[in-house]
Design an enzyme around this catalytic site. Structure first.
Site, PDB file in Angstrom:
ATOM      1  N   ILE A   1      39.903  43.666  38.364  1.00 57.52           N
ATOM      2  CA  ILE A   1      40.557  43.883  39.610  1.00 57.52           C
ATOM      3  C   ILE A   1      41.905  43.142  39.371  1.00 57.52           C
ATOM      4  O   ILE A   1      41.495  42.300  40.062  1.00 57.52           O
ATOM      5  CB  ILE A   1      40.104  43.485  40.605  1.00 57.52           C
ATOM      6  CG1 ILE A   1      38.568  44.802  41.158  1.00 57.52           C
ATOM      7  CG2 ILE A   1      40.884  44.153  41.530  1.00 57.52           C
ATOM      8  CD1 ILE A   1      38.081  44.991  42.201  1.00 57.52           C
ATOM      9  N   HIS A   2      43.308  43.422  38.511  1.00 55.43           N
ATOM     10  CA  HIS A   2      43.774  42.430  38.893  1.00 55.43           C
ATOM     11  C   HIS A   2      44.959  42.131  39.450  1.00 55.43           C
ATOM     12  O   HIS A   2      44.784  43.322  40.125  1.00 55.43           O
ATOM     13  CB  HIS A   2      44.712  42.699  37.366  1.00 55.43           C
ATOM     14  CG  HIS A   2      45.189  43.467  36.796  1.00 55.43           C
ATOM     15  ND1 HIS A   2      44.801  44.744  36.053  1.00 55.43           N
ATOM     16  CD2 HIS A   2      46.638  43.817  37.070  1.00 55.43           C
ATOM     17  CE1 HIS A   2      45.478  45.460  36.092  1.00 55.43           C
ATOM     18  NE2 HIS A   2      46.441  45.536  35.703  1.00 55.43           N
ATOM     19  N   ALA A   3      46.028  41.471  39.547  1.00 51.34           N
ATOM     20  CA  ALA A   3      46.610  41.495  41.238  1.00 51.34           C
ATOM     21  C   ALA A   3      47.351  42.736  41.237  1.00 51.34           C
ATOM     22  O   ALA A   3      47.760  42.912  42.922  1.00 51.34           O
ATOM     23  CB  ALA A   3      47.938  40.451  40.543  1.00 51.34           C
TER      24      ALA A   3
END
Lengths: 539, 85
Positions: free
Chosen positions: B14-16
């Site tokens: 879950i990146h930015a």
């Protein structure tokens, strides 16, 4: 002076160095009488920062696209995050301090959480938290963000670059990024890739490099400060070549090899090993026109086994994903010697015991190779060509062996596909009897290096003769024309896999002669394609 | 309360960017929305909370909705996860 770091994007940059100076940001902890007033200041700064971020988002959308711009939307959310805001409120109220200090210490705390995570990408996000906190502090202090003050484009050195800083930069003024911190996931790296300029990270640089000349080598990760003139010249040439390559790639990748009047030709690549396939694909070759199989023999201490060969051919066939791969059978002897073959010393090796002559004399070696190729044929589109042919009889012997190999494989129930068979035309004899040879095979590929040497009777290893070794000699060109005509008469396609194929002064001649294929080194593919697309063969 | 289990497929975790999108989506519903990973539960309307989970590819997260419009929220958000992560 030479500095070293890790390259995150390749390319060459030469120019003056400018160290990116961040706006001076000193945060002093001050006791305040009215914490609620500080909270009001914080709220005001937050709104202003959000407006700035919105503008940055718009700018980034235009310059670097939605994917890279999204970070500024995330920054806006971070500013609104209740955890973040609550922390600032809490510090202001409980400690009775100024908003700047509360923001700075909240920023540090949150950045630490990310910095402690076991994931490079997430660690990098500490920079985002610091970025928004710095933005707030700047607004609170009434400062502007750092900028580059320069007229000419520079190599930008920085401790680290925050996303908002990279977007605010005037891109036309940046030749390359060199930073001390950052990772391959950092915004600097992402931006360098988008801007197509070299970038090196992890470079520990002294402050006195500011204003000096520098070279950034994005291939090796080296950065040269105040380079000597000779090095500047060397890199200037490398840079030009590099830019030419990038330009060709940009303009010609995915384009057809077609002349202005609509004539098409296959443009294939020559390779000498499995690792070259990457370059073949990167340069957009239509196939492999010459896969020199010698490397298997030259790199080995004993005869390579069928399994070893099969695995190499299969790998290439699979990597080329259905595009044609023409494997040339063993071509040792002459200038390519292998100890375990015990070939002995010869008076005249170029005309000696070599290539197909060895294979027909020692069928066990040949058969191993043929079996390996046929087994690998199942995994792609393979073709075989035989070197140093001088007679129809040789071709018939070869075909007989090929038949035996196919029968054996069928009996062993090992799958294989039909494979085009071709020969190299590299002796004047083969060129002269090409009409008869064409009846036996599917294609011809002309090895111009040997054909020139044999036609002109000039040893190509003898440097004293370099000035008269002329592949443009009318005798050679006449043979080429003859081979194409004879091949076509019997339904063979005809190509060139020698160095002459990449000679763009002859591309027009080859097209007019009617060649069906040119096979050149991977780095020449796009140059030749560019040439083909500029030619009108009707003129 | 409703819940939905999901294994992250995006190789970046879950990146930015997806985290930001998720916060935006979750914010559209009045109910409480949380995400749990390895026993740690965070508010899905808070970007630092979600990013702070450090959820990676192959790991399981549990999406929970509780309160007004919880069913609708679960449906929309689980679909969002499937499509974006």
């Amino acid at each position: 002076m030479t500095l070293e770091g890790k390259s995150v994007f390749s390319g060459i940059a030469i120019g003056r160095i400018s160290i990116f100076k961040k706006a001076d940001q000193q945060v002093i902890r001050k006791k305040v009488n009215d914490p609620e007033q500080e909270i009001a200041r914080f709220e005001e700064a937050k709104e202003k920062a959000k407006t700035q971020l919105m503008a940055l988002y718009e700018k980034a959308m235009k310059e670097v696209g939605e994917i890279n711009a999204a970070i500024f939307e995330v920054h806006q959310m971070m500013l609104e995050d209740p955890d973040y805001v609550d922390s600032v409120y809490h510090i202001i109220r409980s400690q009775g301090v100024n908003a700047e200090y509360a923001v700075a210490s909240t920023g540090d705390n949150f950045a630490e959480i990310f910095a402690a995570m076991d994931d490079d990408y997430m660690r990098e996000r500490a920079a985002d938290v610091k970025d928004i906190s710095n933005r707030l502090i700047e607004v609170l202090q009434g400062n502007e963000q750092g900028e580059i003050h320069t007229e000419e484009p520079v190599i930008l050195f920085a401790e680290d670059l925050a996303p908002s800083e990279t977007v605010q930069l005037d891109k036309s003024k940046v030749l390359s990024f060199v930073t001390h911190l950052g990772s391959t996931n950092s915004h600097t790296a992402i931006l360098a890739r988008t801007m197509n300029i070299p970038a090196v990270i992890g470079v520990d640089f002294p402050q006195d490099v500011d204003g000096k000349m520098g070279i950034v080598d994005g291939y090796t990760g080296k950065v040269y400060i105040d380079p000597p003139f000779s090095l500047m010249e060397e890199y200037q040439q490398k840079k030009e070549k590099d830019e030419e390559k990038k330009r060709l790639l940009l303009q010609l990748k995915g384009k057809e090899n077609i002349t202005l009047d609509g004539k098409k030709i296959n443009l294939y690549a020559n390779i000498g090993g499995v690792s070259d396939v990457a370059a073949v694909l990167a340069n957009d070759a239509g196939g492999i026109g010459l896969f020199r199989s010698e490397f298997l023999y030259l790199e080995s201490k004993d005869y390579p086994t069928e399994e070893e060969q099969f695995s190499a051919y299969k790998t290439v066939a699979e990597k080329m994903a259905g595009k044609e791969v023409i494997i040339r059978t063993l071509d040792i002897g002459a200038d390519k010697q292998v100890d375990y073959f015990n070939l002995g010393k010869e008076e005249n090796p170029a005309m000696g015991y070599r290539a197909i002559r060895i294979c027909l004399d020692r069928p066990e070696i040949f058969k191993t190779q043929l079996r390996a190729i046929y087994r690998a044929s199942y995994y792609g589109t393979l073709a075989i060509m035989f070197p140093m042919i001088i007679s129809v009889d040789e071709v018939r012997q070869i075909k007989k062996m090929v038949e035996t190999v196919k029968e054996e494989l069928a009996k062993e129930q090992i799958p294989f596909k039909e494979v085009e068979l071709g020969i190299m035309i590299e002796t004047p004899a083969a060129a002269l009897v090409s009409e008869e040879l064409a009846k036996e095979v599917d294609f011809f590929s002309i090895g111009t290096n040997d054909l020139t040497q044999y036609t002109l009777a000039i040893d190509r290893q003898n440097q004293k003769l370099d000035n008269i070794y002329d592949p443009h000699h009318p005798a050679v060109l006449k043979l080429l024309k003859m081979v194409v005509e004879n091949g076509h008469k019997e339904g063979c396609w005809v190509g060139i896999c020698g160095e002459l194929g990449a000679d763009t002064t002859l591309t027009e001649t080859f097209l007019k002669m009617g060649f069906d294929e040119l096979s050149v080194s991977p780095s020449m593919i796009l140059k030749v394609r560019e040439k083909i697309r500029s030619i009108d063969t009707t003129k | 309360m409703k819940e939905y289990r999901f294994v992250i497929k995006d190789k970046m975790g879950i990146h930015a960017r997806p985290a930001g999108l998720l916060v935006k989506e979750a914010g559209k519903f009045p109910c409480k929305v949380t995400i749990e990973k390895d026993g740690k539960e965070v508010d899905a309307k808070r970007i630092f909370g979600i990013m702070g989970l450090g959820a990676k590819c192959g790991q399981e997260i549990i999406l929970r909705t509780d309160g007004e419009q919880e069913e609708e929220a679960l449906e929309t958000l689980s679909k969002f996860l499937e499509e974006n992560m």
